[in-house]
Design a protein around this motif. Structure first.
Motif, mmCIF file in Angstrom:
data_model
loop_
_atom_site.group_PDB
_atom_site.id
_atom_site.type_symbol
_atom_site.label_atom_id
_atom_site.label_comp_id
_atom_site.label_asym_id
_atom_site.label_seq_id
_atom_site.Cartn_x
_atom_site.Cartn_y
_atom_site.Cartn_z
ATOM 1 N N ASP A 26 45.575 63.389 -44.421
ATOM 2 C CA ASP A 26 44.392 62.747 -44.990
ATOM 3 C C ASP A 26 43.813 63.546 -46.152
ATOM 4 O O ASP A 26 42.871 63.124 -46.797
ATOM 5 N N LYS B 14 43.181 64.909 -49.656
ATOM 6 C CA LYS B 14 43.403 64.360 -51.002
ATOM 7 C C LYS B 14 43.399 65.488 -52.034
ATOM 8 O O LYS B 14 44.210 65.501 -52.945
ATOM 9 N N LEU C 183 38.873 64.656 -48.507
ATOM 10 C CA LEU C 183 39.855 63.750 -47.909
ATOM 11 C C LEU C 183 40.023 62.478 -48.732
ATOM 12 O O LEU C 183 39.243 62.190 -49.626
ATOM 13 N N LYS C 184 41.036 61.739 -48.373
ATOM 14 C CA LYS C 184 41.344 60.508 -49.113
ATOM 15 C C LYS C 184 40.205 59.498 -49.073
ATOM 16 O O LYS C 184 40.043 58.702 -49.974
ATOM 17 N N ASP C 185 39.457 59.489 -47.985
ATOM 18 C CA ASP C 185 38.374 58.499 -47.904
ATOM 19 C C ASP C 185 37.101 58.987 -48.581
ATOM 20 O O ASP C 185 36.063 58.350 -48.482
ATOM 21 N N LYS D 152 42.238 51.058 -38.599
ATOM 22 C CA LYS D 152 41.353 51.963 -39.330
ATOM 23 C C LYS D 152 40.053 51.233 -39.658
ATOM 24 O O LYS D 152 40.056 50.206 -40.320
ATOM 25 N N THR E 93 39.830 56.039 -37.102
ATOM 26 C CA THR E 93 41.058 55.327 -36.783
ATOM 27 C C THR E 93 41.240 55.289 -35.278
ATOM 28 O O THR E 93 41.025 56.292 -34.602
ATOM 29 N N PHE F 55 40.682 67.836 -39.491
ATOM 30 C CA PHE F 55 41.292 66.686 -40.157
ATOM 31 C C PHE F 55 42.799 66.848 -40.205
ATOM 32 O O PHE F 55 43.332 67.964 -40.217
ATOM 33 N N GLN G 191 44.505 59.811 -33.831
ATOM 34 C CA GLN G 191 44.878 59.562 -35.220
ATOM 35 C C GLN G 191 46.170 58.764 -35.281
ATOM 36 O O GLN G 191 46.529 58.043 -34.373
#
Lengths: 213, 709
Positions: free
Chosen positions: B96, B98, B116-118, A70, A61, B92, A8
């Motif tokens: 990350d 959210k 998560l953010k994505d 990413k 990532t 995670f 990461q």
């Protein structure tokens, strides 16, 4: 995201620059597009991975020296019927992996068609990689390595044979793409494995790690 | 680096409720342990299934302090069960994160869904022995959390900002349920000078750009507040705005919005109740002495309201899917069934008797065979009915799909069809019944699979149009985030939510949809209902195009079915009673005249041939099979005509009665019908296999020859 392939963000201190790239997977139905992504993003493999309907989106990532890359990965449905949706997903992509199945020559033909379409329609500087997947099924091989490699060279594509099942070359092909993507000073340097920490393959393929042409 | 993962928090008995696609053990849970870890890469939340933990514990040294990086655990040699469990593992980086959703307080054990953010949305972690609160308290040491003012279950992680720390801690006091402590009325709060400015000149601010307004409004409105305290300030804002801009209607929905100013005001949503499934005594009571169903509409109402008892499904679905006519008596059904058995084996023989040599010059068929082969291998293999290598049911799945290719050669096989067939086959447990019910189900959705994708485009744009009225705020948000084409709903519509619900739930949902109540486009309203439930998550996380798609993909198997159906029916009733509903929407909802026609029938008129309507379906099947198939075959692969056109052509006119079909049958076709009756009987008795099958094949070659020349 990022549950297993694991590498990461750098730990706080010396955070280099962060690059974000859109990557799309294309190729005939059932060649292993979703399996490659699943292996890369989660380190998993499902023998009976269900077909992709519409599209799936995943991120992963990787760290390349001081750069964090990413990938925003679009995994698409392979069947010809859904071809018309593909431009929506490859539009604006900086990279593409076109996948075929080494045990099925038709899928190699289809891969060539995808390459042509990308060269014609996608972003002009798109980095295209060709992946001959299911390399673990060598006894059923119908597409020769040399043939595919020659084709890839002619068309300036990255090329590797991969196996989502054994994880062979899966991280490597993404890594090779990351290296080839425009980020200034990263190219040319032999890739130190620890800088990438993408070493969940089984042994014996280190030599192929630096496949970036 | 010799950095060791440090466990900051660990809790056992945290379960993931997995997708077991089987009614019998739908409650199967995977036990595991949740961690908050300090790793070299950062702080991580992880959840691991117990089996995985055990393996790692034995094969590697592992304890609470010295946590083993899981990557080396990857190996293909892991056994399948392990692999299956491992796929639920969660890991995670908390940076990350959210947002997350917590269960309602009265929900029995607590669960948390991390987002998560994505857009990644993990399956719910159920804390059977508590610990969710402790984990979140631990988490608050590292990130800033606040509760959404719109959805009391939703918590948002703020971006790194030290000034927010105290606020966040205050917000987290909500977890202790002393939540009334922190109250803030932003309108009266002098710190928020901006909010006053907005209230003074909202119009200018609005023209300045919705996104600015909304971001601003959001920030203002989302200052920590208890949800019950939010109502007043919002209505105050609305009043103020209304004073400034005469004629503008202000939405006073619960949510502060991207588009506070809207022009729709739907009537209030009525409360909707669901009912019990149709059970055996009730079902039997509908039949008269001749075995005819007496009150079809009433029966459909019951099915719409509560579905069908699983034990009755194989019978009831045959009516819903046009295998039997609704007005048929027992005797007629016996005849119908006999004929369908013959027809099925006649078509099955058509492809069964094509030799490998012949197939070399029959590329289209070969390609379809390849596609079906690939998809059968990977359709619902986690379901008991299809699990295991060499499961014979895979062959049945394959045979039905190949035969469907012959039945509807113009459409052929398209990815997604195996998803439609699978639940039907599981219910029918019989090849012929499953085929015809599948054909009936396909009648309703075949336009989804057409080459030009037009059927899909039309439906996605219909969702868009409906949402413009039903929820302009969400609609504007989606449009502003490149999602106005609703392609993130593609999978929902293409295979009618098959991948979104557990197996027993999809069977329930489909039988409800097949009643065509309250309208034939109810599946579109269901889409609106699900999106409404996700609205807070999408908006407050400020999800963009990719995150929206990912989130919508990820909520699959966690959508509450009954709640969604109640919501959807409520939305339908709201739209129906909205006086200014545009005609185009009335059309979509089947509300246009002939208004006196019951909704179910008008629905069938507007959509796809009405596979459930009595006469037309059997007629079409008759025409489709006996007339259409040979025509298509003779016409070659590229004819491109849909089967519907085929029928019309063969039927020589729109007045497609049984008489005209009969008249249109050429001598050629008549021969083939005769043939089919002869060999079909043999095939039926032997149930398609063994010696009878061979005998059938011999006749079949003869027959196929005649049909094709």
């Amino acid at each position: 995201m990022a549950s297993r392939g694991g590498p990461q963000r750098p730990n706080g201190a010396s955070q280099g620059k962060i690059c974000q790239f859109k990557l799309v997977l294309l190729g005939e139905s059932a060649v292993g597009k979703s399996s490659l992504v699943l292996r890369f993003v989660k380190g998993q493999f499902h023998e009976y991975q269900e077909s992709t309907i519409g599209a799936a989106f995943l991120t992963q990532t990787v760290c390349l020296d001081d750069t964090t890359v990413k990938f925003e990965i679009w995994d698409t449905a392979g069947q010809e019927r859904y071809h018309s949706l593909a431009p929506m997903y490859y539009r604006g992509a900086q990279a593409a992996i076109v996948v075929y199945d080494i045990t099925n020559p038709d899928t190699f033909g289809r891969a060539k068609t995808w390459v042509k379409e990308l060269q014609r329609q996608a972003s002009p500087n798109i980095v295209i990689a060709l992946a001959g997947n299911k390399a673990d099924l060598a006894s059923k091989r119908m597409v020769e390595f040399d043939e595919a490699q020659a084709y890839a060279e002619e068309n300036s594509l990255l090329f590797m044979e991969t196996s989502a099942k054994t994880a062979m070359n899966v991280n490597d092909i993404f890594l090779a793409i990351a290296k080839k993507l425009p980020k200034s000073e990263t190219s040319g340097t032999p890739q130190p494995r620890q800088g990438v920490r993408l070493n969940n393959e089984q042994g014996g393929q280190q030599s192929e790690g630096g496949c970036c042409k | 680096m010799a950095f060791q993962n440090q466990v900051l928090f660990a809790k056992d008995s945290v379960y993931v409720h997995i997708n077991v696609q089987d009614t019998k053990d739908k409650d199967a849970h995977i036990a595991g342990r949740v961690f908050l870890l300090n790793k070299p890469e950062g702080y991580f939340i992880e959840w691991k299934a117990e089996d995985v933990l055990n393996l790692e514990t034995t094969s590697e040294e592992w304890d609470v302090i010295n946590y083993k990086n899981d990557r080396e655990g990857d190996s293909v040699s892991m056994n399948a069960k392990m692999d299956a469990r491992r796929k639920y593992n969660i890991s995670f980086d908390i940076l990350d994160l959210k947002s997350f959703k917590r269960s309602a307080p009265n929900h029995g054990w607590a669960y948390i869904i991390f987002i998560l953010k994505d857009g990644t949305t993990f399956p719910a972690l159920h804390f059977h022995n508590g610990g969710s609160k402790a984990l979140l308290k631990e988490l608050e040491n590292f990130i800033y959390i606040r509760r959404s003012p719109n959805d009391p279950r939703l918590f948002l992680v703020k971006d790194h900002d030290p000034e927010q720390l105290s606020q966040s801690i205050n917000e987290l006091s909500l977890f202790t349920d002393s939540s009334g402590a922190y109250v803030q009325n932003f309108v009266n709060d002098s710190k928020h000078g901006l909010s006053k400015k907005f209230i003074k000149s909202p119009y200018t601010t609005t023209l300045g750009g919705f996104s600015k307004v909304t971001n601003f409004l959001r920030d203002v409105l989302m200052t920590p507040e208890n949800s019950q305290n939010l109502v007043r300030p919002q209505s105050e804002v609305a009043e103020l705005l209304q004073d400034d801009i005469p004629g503008m209607e202000i939405s006073q929905l619960d949510e502060p919005g991207f588009e506070m100013i809207t022009k729709t005001k739907l009537p209030p949503r009525p409360t909707v109740k669901r009912g019990d499934p149709l059970a055996s005594p009730q079902w039997n009571s509908f039949f008269d002495a001749e075995g005819r169903i007496s009150k079809v509409d009433e029966l459909k109402d019951i099915i719409f309201r509560g579905g069908v008892d699983p034990a009755l499904r194989s019978e009831v679905w045959k009516f819903l899917l046009g295998f039997y006519d609704w007005d048929s008596c027992s005797k007629k059904r016996t005849d119908q069934r006999k004929r369908k058995v013959d027809e099925y084996f006649r078509m099955k023989l058509q492809w069964k008797t094509i030799s490998a040599e012949q197939e070399k010059r029959f590329t289209l068929l070969k390609e379809r065979r390849g596609l079906i082969d690939k998809d059968v291998m990977r359709t619902d293999r986690t379901h008991k009915f299809f699990a295991g290598d060499k499961n014979p049911n895979l062959q049945v799945l394959y045979d039905i799909l190949m035969t469907y290719c012959m039945y509807n050669f113009d459409l052929g096989y398209v990815q997604g069809m195996s998803d439609i067939l699978s639940p039907i086959l599981v219910v029918m447990e019989n090849e012929v019944d499953a085929f015809w019910c599948f054909a009936g189900a396909m009648e309703r959705v075949c336009h989804n699979f057409e080459m030009d994708q037009n059927g899909m485009k039309v439906q996605l744009s219909q969702i868009h149009k409906l949402m413009q009225i039903q929820d302009p705020e969400l609609c504007a948000y989606l449009e502003a985030h490149d999602s106005g084409n609703f392609y993130f709903c593609f999978r929902w519509i293409l295979i009618v939510f098959k991948r979104e619900f557990h197996f027993h739930e999809i069977q329930r949902l489909w039988e409800v949809i097949w009643t065509d109540r309250p309208c034939s486009n109810f599946h579109l309203i269901i889409s609106l209902a699900i999106l409404e439930s996700e609205k807070s998550t999408l908006l407050e996380n400020k999800f963009g195009f990719t995150e929206i798609l990912k989130h919508i993909n990820d909520i699959s198997l966690s959508i509450p079915l009954e709640e969604t159906l109640r919501k959807a029916e409520g939305i339908f009733l709201q739209l129906r009673d909205y006086k200014k509903l545009p005609i185009s929407l009335k059309e979509i909802l089947g509300l246009l005249p002939p208004a006196h026609v019951p909704a179910s029938q008008s629905m069938e008129n507007s959509m796809f041939m009405g596979s459930t309507s009595n006469s037309s379906s059997s007629l079409q099947q008759e025409a489709g099979v006996k007339v259409d198939t040979p025509t298509l075959m003779a016409g070659g692969a590229g004819s491109g005509a849909s089967s519907v056109k085929g029928v019309t052509r063969s039927g020589s006119g729109s007045d497609l009665t049984k008489g005209t079909v009969g008249a249109a049958c050429s001598a050629n076709v008549a021969r083939s019908i005769g043939m089919s009756a002869r060999y079909g009987g043999g095939a039926r008795q032997s149930n398609g296999g063994g010696a009878g099958g061979n005998a059938g094949a011999t006749c079949g070659m003869d027959d196929v020859h005649k049909v094709f020349t």
